[in-house]
Design an enzyme around this catalytic site. Structure first.
Site, short mmCIF file in Angstrom:
data_model
loop_
_atom_site.label_atom_id
_atom_site.label_comp_id
_atom_site.label_asym_id
_atom_site.label_seq_id
_atom_site.Cartn_x
_atom_site.Cartn_y
_atom_site.Cartn_z
N GLU A 1 0.81 -1.22 0.00
CA GLU A 1 0.00 0.00 0.00
C GLU A 1 0.85 1.28 0.00
OE1 GLU A 1 -2.84 -0.49 3.15
OE2 GLU A 1 -3.74 -2.26 2.22
N GLU B 1 -6.32 -9.85 -2.28
CA GLU B 1 -7.04 -9.74 -1.00
C GLU B 1 -8.54 -9.60 -1.21
OE1 GLU B 1 -5.52 -6.71 1.59
OE2 GLU B 1 -3.42 -7.15 1.15
N ASN C 1 1.90 -4.37 -3.58
CA ASN C 1 0.50 -4.69 -3.33
C ASN C 1 -0.25 -3.42 -2.94
OD1 ASN C 1 -1.57 -6.83 -2.86
ND2 ASN C 1 -1.49 -6.09 -0.75
N HIS D 1 -10.68 -5.26 -2.75
CA HIS D 1 -11.68 -5.16 -1.69
C HIS D 1 -12.92 -4.47 -2.23
CE1 HIS D 1 -8.87 -6.47 1.37
NE2 HIS D 1 -8.02 -5.52 1.04
N ASP E 1 -12.35 -9.49 -1.05
CA ASP E 1 -13.52 -9.79 -0.24
C ASP E 1 -14.61 -8.82 -0.66
OD1 ASP E 1 -12.29 -7.60 0.88
OD2 ASP E 1 -12.36 -8.32 2.94
#
Length: 563
Positions: free
Chosen positions: A369, A485, A418, A454, A487
């Site tokens: 990040e 990641e 990432n 996300h 979700d």
């Protein structure tokens, strides 16, 4: 004469009754010892995988780690003392007594957990437990009942200062009697912390090393207790409908993964079976972040991450390391270090961690990040990078330095940057693309980019065409992609299933997309659980619900693989 004979008869009867009583008592003692033996919790038990603990010929040497967790909002660090999850624990019914022989106690603690705590994404849910701290001549007992991160009952008492003490915790009729060297020091209600009939063990110290010379358990009065050994790590993964097996059927075989919090992996059988049976790559959710693995400048705590790697190896699962350099999840000693020392701190950290896992961790999120959320960072020729502790000290060069050091430490590991929000055509993607081109032009070793993916709000919904074009752009630069990641909020199960499956279709369709990883498995341990809320307020963004039941989204992924 008659009176004398009568007195002799009475005396003999009394002696006979006393002898019979002694025999009954002695027999009861023998029966009690046979029925309720003292269980040795150190001998032939596994304590080799506990953070801060070392096995010696004289017992378990406990060293300070002073581990803490900084919440994502940057609030005051929360203590994160070690728990021996990979070792033995107890199952019992009724009354129980735990006895520890402790040597060299100075701010040293024995903690008994009625159930293990849960580490969510950078916060710790405290479970029912009692912690007894010995600091020279002062004993402090603290009880958590699972309703708060702070103890709800605290008792203190003076004790004789000794180099070695015998500490006993006797839970009898819902009261815990605390004894030091056989003498009752205090009594405290147990607040039903052991209502599940389990005990897990934690050992800690704030300052000096201390030695646990002996640790035993004994059931009391019509009770029973058993030692439950370390969990089995070799599990079945031959179900043809499991994601890991479906992902290997098509022409473009990808890795299917998930983020794994280490604590439930050891105490929740259903969770452990899901990890082993469904996935062929895992990402440690927290165990490799700096504040967990490097809590003090001269202290590395590899045990928790080692346990995850050991589990993965036993089940033919690859490990994606997360994360080496991050603006968050850093211990205070790192964040408070002078700017001129941070480059050395970062380089030393990367070298130590990557070399420790060389050949065991296949991939790394070297930089996590790096992009900013603030509009001014994208204006006036700014490059859009986040002003974290590393950027403040080294500028953009920290990214190049970190990638080169990671490659030196393990030339075979794949190295990734990432970040979130890369699935849209906007300033974040433009900034990432510019950064990647600069790194490639400088010959910096980098293998690919992780798209976090996300989806928490409608504004996060992913357009498959845009995502596909971004992955293709990476391919033109010679870079790999991974869905790192994902979700998706589950208020609408059909929308959730559509988003999960659409992103998977993109990854399968693009030859340079290597893997698809969900950020967790079940809502029971999901990272979208609201921090520091008691009782838990769980999210609904994962493939299995809080009761471990599969959702519509899981079926959608299975259909994509089958098609």
């Amino acid at each position: 004469m008659a009176w004398t004979r009568k007195r002799k008869v009475i005396t003999l009867k009394i002696l006979g009754i006393l002898c019979l009583g002694c025999a009954i008592v002695f027999g009861a003692i023998l029966y009690s010892k046979n029925k309720y033996p003292t269980l040795d919790l150190l001998k032939n038990q596994d304590w080799s995988h506990m953070t801060g603990a070392s096995i010696t010929p004289n017992g378990i040497l406990v060293s300070p780690t002073n581990m803490t967790i900084v919440h994502q909002d940057g609030s005051i660090p929360q203590p994160n003392p070690p728990v021996n999850l990979a070792g033995p624990h107890l199952k019992f019914n009724g009354n129980i007594q735990i006895t520890a022989v402790m040597q060299g106690v100075a701010n040293s603690s024995l903690r008994l957990y009625g159930e293990p705590p849960i580490i969510y994404d950078e916060w710790r849910k405290e479970s029912p437990s009692i912690n007894v701290n010995i600091n020279y001549d002062m004993l402090t007992a603290r009880i958590w009942d699972g309703s708060s991160s702070t103890p709800m009952d605290i008792r203190t008492a003076s004790i004789p200062a000794r180099e070695k003490i015998t500490l006993t915790l006797r839970d009898y009729n819902h009261n815990i009697f605390i004894l030091v060297n056989g003498r009752v020091i205090t009594k405290i209600p147990d607040h039903n912390i052991f209502v599940k009939g389990e005990i897990w063990f934690g050992l800690d110290t704030k300052v000096n090393n201390w030695l646990l010379k002996n640790l035993t358990a004994q059931a009391l009065r019509k009770s029973w207790v058993h030692i439950i050994p370390s969990p089995q790590f070799n599990l079945a993964h031959d179900n043809p409908m499991a994601l890991r097996n479906l992902s290997q059927v098509g022409t473009h075989k990808i890795l299917i993964g998930t983020a794994v919090p280490s604590f439930p992996l050891f105490y929740d059988d259903d969770y452990r079976n899901l990890v082993a049976s469904q996935f062929n790559i895992i990402t440690p959710e927290n165990a490799m972040k700096p504040e967990f693995i490097h809590p003090q400048q001269d202290t590395y705590s590899f045990e928790e991450a080692d346990n995850l790697v050991r589990f993965a190896q036993n089940n033919q699962i690859l490990v994606h390391g997360h994360t080496l350099v991050y603006g968050k999840a850093n211990p205070q000693w790192m964040t408070q270090a002078p700017a001129e020392t941070r480059e050395k701190i970062m380089v030393d950290h990367i070298k130590a961690v990557v070399e420790h896992f060389q050949g065991q961790v296949a991939e790394w999120d070297v930089i996590n990040e790096p992009l900013s959320d603030k509009d001014p960072d994208y204006l006036n020729s700014n490059n859009g990078l986040r002003s974290n502790i590393w950027f403040e000290a080294m500028g953009e060069d920290y990214i190049e330095t970190a990638l080169r050091q990671a490659h030196t430490a393990d030339p075979q590991a794949k190295l990734f940057i990432n970040d979130y929000g890369l699935e849209k055509n906007d300033k974040r993607w433009d900034a990432m693309l510019s950064l990647l081109k600069r790194l490639k032009a400088q010959g910096v070793p980098i293998d690919g980019v992780g798209f976090e993916s996300h989806v928490y709000y409608d504004s996060d919904l992913i357009d498959p065409k845009v995502l596909s074009s971004h992955i293709q752009t990476l391919a033109s630069l010679g870079l790999r992609a991974r869905i790192s990641e994902i979700d998706v909020y589950g208020d609408d199960p059909q929308l959730q299933a559509n988003q999960y499956s659409a992103v998977l279709r993109v990854c399968i369709a693009e030859p340079n997309c290597d893997s698809y990883t969900t950020w967790g498995i079940t809502d029971r341990y999901g990272s979208t659980t609201r921090p520091d809320r008691y009782p838990l307020v769980t999210g609904n963004s994962l493939l299995w619900d809080e009761g471990m039941k599969p959702k519509q989204a899981l079926e959608a992924l299975q259909r994509v693989f089958q098609q």
